[in-house]
Enzyme design. Structure first.
Site, mmCIF file in Angstrom:
data_model
loop_
_atom_site.group_PDB
_atom_site.id
_atom_site.type_symbol
_atom_site.label_atom_id
_atom_site.label_comp_id
_atom_site.label_asym_id
_atom_site.label_seq_id
_atom_site.Cartn_x
_atom_site.Cartn_y
_atom_site.Cartn_z
ATOM 1 N N ALA A 104 42.362 46.424 39.028
ATOM 2 C CA ALA A 104 41.536 46.787 37.811
ATOM 3 C C ALA A 104 41.138 48.294 38.003
ATOM 4 O O ALA A 104 40.852 48.839 39.030
ATOM 5 C CB ALA A 104 40.477 45.938 37.598
ATOM 6 N N GLY B 193 44.195 43.307 40.747
ATOM 7 C CA GLY B 193 44.600 42.815 39.491
ATOM 8 C C GLY B 193 46.143 43.030 39.580
ATOM 9 O O GLY B 193 46.868 42.429 38.542
ATOM 10 N N GLU C 70 47.882 40.215 40.824
ATOM 11 C CA GLU C 70 47.614 38.990 39.804
ATOM 12 C C GLU C 70 48.482 39.200 38.525
ATOM 13 O O GLU C 70 49.065 38.090 38.142
ATOM 14 C CB GLU C 70 46.113 39.007 39.416
ATOM 15 C CG GLU C 70 45.204 38.644 40.515
ATOM 16 C CD GLU C 70 43.626 38.963 40.282
ATOM 17 O OE1 GLU C 70 43.286 39.916 39.896
ATOM 18 O OE2 GLU C 70 42.898 37.860 40.459
ATOM 19 N N GLU D 59 39.636 43.087 47.135
ATOM 20 C CA GLU D 59 38.556 42.962 46.067
ATOM 21 C C GLU D 59 37.261 42.748 46.903
ATOM 22 O O GLU D 59 36.285 43.430 46.660
ATOM 23 C CB GLU D 59 38.635 41.777 45.250
ATOM 24 C CG GLU D 59 39.553 42.324 43.654
ATOM 25 C CD GLU D 59 40.887 41.703 44.000
ATOM 26 O OE1 GLU D 59 41.500 41.716 45.226
ATOM 27 O OE2 GLU D 59 41.735 41.738 43.191
#
Ligand code: 3H9
Length: 682
Positions: free
Chosen positions: A64, A103, A106, A126
């Site tokens: 992200a 992310g 993911e 994270e």
């Protein structure tokens, strides 16, 4: 062809290729999320039966966009993108290379298969940002690799190579060739959807799960993000995936706004920023291949090790054979230990050592591009050594001193080339500590400063530039902090109370434990060289301890006593009497100080000094001060550093508290205007 910035969808030989191009690291910003959803929709409507998702710039996706975490944004969140990919009726293959982080992983797990170039690095970092994976990581990863490994990967922030990821089942195939071509070829044979979300979490021995949990929750070191991640990973085996995802998403949003997450984001950017020179001028770089370290003591040997690890060719030079032999022994036993503990293979250790030459012959100096002096901390000794360096060193060499507080200018003036002299202040142990203060003395040339920063980057350290002022950034602020802690001894606290309060705040060690560890005699010697203002509040407890031969851990007695090397929890009656007498001499009626009081005074003293040195231009950026304290002085990362801490306080209250601090500091205390810490961003 459909053009969507920064995501592009294109039909190539019957395969729909979705390319993400968001330099430098393909962070998944709002425009990327929108683009990905649009592209998947376009693919569904196209004639292609299969798609490949790939990143430009040699990388897949670094996660992200961390810049967006402090802002509110509308539009799709990353979990929406993950769902769109998973729910797409046709298969999508991820072509992985470079960073597949957070992310990014993911998104890759939402795809139907993953082909990775051998250079790929996969991970969920994270928790290093005070958050947890927020787009399925805690629910998808255990489905593929089981709970204990998922805990290690998420809580231990493990970064896996492509091959390691293949071994645990996160990647389907590893290639050395062009990954887009390989993934396209692979995709042509994929006929149906194959979603990780539909898999079951493998049954695991509960003992293995317990052991994994213990690895990250020992000694009260469990930060909120780690505790939350462990809960969610375990829930993956118990709840339907949609329920798990809802819980994960809520926890992610909650943690993201926590002060701890803000502190860690601040440091993420501060650490990147300090690596960049502040000036804009193009400077040609000075190549550094061979480095000579002068002085084979603990510091010199540590510097040699970090140079060998970074693949420099290194010479260690001494004046006396005994010192050289003991330095060499230290370096060899370090590498032996690395092999014994499995951190290096024998071949890797031998390779490092093959680049080392230990010598007593100063003529060897002529071969060095950079000379680092690491001798006794005494201006006269250093000036003498620099005269000698000046005589033997190559005229183009960079000359550096590892002084921790002396004037680099005065040392440089002992040479005929002060422009080529710089300070490189390593922190002990130099091969472990990530901080390197780069001292920009009055005469230091810009290209030499630039070379110093580049050298720090090559060592994989944080190269913080500081002006040549007594103690530079770190020791100057630390000195103010330690002085305030000494005031608190006279005011009523025992060393163990001050230490415990600051450890409770999160400092790696309290100041008196640190003082005993580094040796009280060093501070004692330094104090003797300093001229003292009679108006200054001066605490002489340390001097009294030294006069009694209590130099700290090395003499088994300092502020604390040590039995068989083990520190006693409380200070002895003798030390308490010394402290009480110091209070009496100053006419102070001793009072109990609360943890909060101790923490506040210690932090305010740091903040005050930080503001003073920002005004004097000693530090270039306020955020550099936080990097210095976190990486050089054990300041807790999750508290962000003294400047970040200051910015969380009410500015007026902070200013008033600093004025209040003056009452403890005596006439010489200079209260700073703290506004500079708020104005100067970063
Ligand atoms: C996440 O993904 C949460 C999700 O689970 C859930 C969401 C709902 N964002 O390090 P470098 C910038 S959390 C924005 O010098 P390198 C960096 O600031 C995220 N910017 O290069 C720098 O900018 P500048 C999890 C980012 O080659 C530039 O890129 N991901 C991001 O040595 C170059 O960086 C991470 O924690 C980002 N995510 O290393 C990954 N990442 O030039 C953290 C980097 O202006 N990143 N930038 O100073 C890294 O580990 C390294 O940067 C990476 C590249 C290995 C990618």
């Amino acid at each position: 062809m459909v053009l969507i910035s920064p995501v592009q969808g294109q039909l190539k030989h019957g395969v729909y290729v979705i390319t993400l191009d968001n330099p430098p690291v393909n962070a998944i910003s709002i425009s990327v999320r929108r683009g990905l959803i649009f592209a998947v929709d376009d693919f569904e409507q196209s004639n292609a039966q299969v798609a490949v998702l790939v990143g430009s710039n040699g990388t897949f996706m670094a996660g992200a966009d961390i810049h967006e975490f402090g802002r509110t944004s509308d539009g799709p969140v990353l979990l929406d993108v993950v769902r769109v990919i998973e729910n797409c009726k046709k298969p999508i293959v991820a072509a992985l290379q470079g960073a597949v982080l957070g992310g990014g992983l993911e998104v890759a797990l939402a795809c139907d298969a993953r082909i990775a170039h051998v250079d790929t690095v996969l991970g969920l970092p994270e928790v290093s940002l005070g958050i947890i994976p927020g787009a399925g990581g805690t629910q998808l990863i255990p489905r593929r690799i089981g709970i204990p490994r998922a805990i290690d990967m998420i809580c231990g922030m493990q970064r896996l190579s492509a091959q390691e990821a293949k071994n645990v089942g996160l990647v389907d195939s590893v290639v050395c060739s062009d990954v887009l071509e390989a993934a396209t070829l692979f995709a042509k044979n994929v006929e149906h959807k194959s979603r990780v979300r539909d898999e079951l979490v493998p049954n695991e021995d509960p003992a293995l799960i317990d052991q994994a949990i213990k690895r990250y929750t020992k000694q009260g070191g469990s930060r909120p993000a780690i505790a939350k991640a462990i809960d969610l990973i375990q829930l993956a085996a118990k709840l339907p995936i949609e329920e798990g995802l809802v819980l994960e998403s809520a926890a992610f949003l909650e943690l993201r706004k926590s002060q701890e997450a803000q502190a860690l984001r601040h440091l993420f950017f501060a650490e990147k920023t300090c690596k960049k020179p502040l000036y804009t001028k193009e400077i040609s770089s000075i190549p550094i291949n061979t480095v000579c370290v002068i002085g084979a003591g603990t510091m010199g040997a540590g510097i040699v090790i970090c140079l060998l690890d970074a693949e420099f060719s290194v010479m260690l030079l001494e004046q006396n054979k005994e010192a050289l032999d003991s330095g060499e022994e230290r370096i060899f036993s370090h590498y032996q230990n690395q092999v014994e503990t499995g951190k290096l293979s024998p071949a890797e250790a031998s390779k490092c050592l093959s680049h080392l030459l230990c010598s007593l012959n100063w003529e060897e100096l002529a071969k060095a591009d950079l000379v680092i002096e690491a001798v006794y901390e005494d201006i006269l000794v250093k000036q003498d050594v620099f005269k000698k360096i000046d005589y033997f060193a190559n005229p183009n060499a960079i000359l550096a001193t590892n002084t921790s507080y002396l004037s680099v200018e005065k040392i440089a003036l002992a040479t005929t080339r002060p422009k080529r002299v710089i300070g490189l202040h390593f922190f002990s142990p130099a091969n472990v500590m990530k901080l390197l203060e780069i001292v920009n003395a009055k005469q230091t040339g810009l290209e030499i400063l630039h070379a110093g920063i580049a050298f720090g980057n090559r060592l994989n350290k944080y190269p913080v530039v500081t002006k040549d002022s007594f103690g530079f950034i770190g020791n100057r602020i630390y000195n103010a902090y330690r002085t305030q802690c000494e005031f608190m001894l006279e005011d009523g606290a025992w060393p163990e109370e001050v230490d415990a309060a600051l450890v409770d705040f999160g400092m790696a060690m309290g100041p008196f434990t640190v003082a005993d560890l580094s040796g009280l005699d060093i501070a004692w010697r330094m104090r003797k060289t300093q001229r003292r203002n009679p108006e200054t509040r001066y605490v002489d407890i340390l001097d009294t301890l030294c006069e009694l031969g209590r130099f700290g851990r090395k003499t088994s007695a300092g502020y604390y006593d040590y039995t068989n090397g083990k520190k006693q929890a409380n200070t002895s009656e003798l030390v308490r009497q010394i402290i009480e007498k110091a209070s009496q001499r100053r006419g102070i009626k001793r009072q109990t100080l609360s943890f909060k009081h101790i923490q506040n005074r210690a932090l305010l003293s740091m903040v005050n000094e930080a503001a003073l040195l920002m005004r004097e231009g000693v530090a270039q950026r306020a955020s550099d001060i936080d990097v210095v304290f976190v990486h050089g002085y054990g300041f807790p990362r999750w508290q962000g550093g003294p400047v970040f801490w200051a910015r969380q306080q009410d500015r007026q209250q902070l200013q008033d508290d600093i004025a209040g601090l003056a009452q403890h500091g005596g006439n010489s205390f200079v209260p700073a205007d703290v506004s500079i810490l708020f104005e100067n961003s970063p």
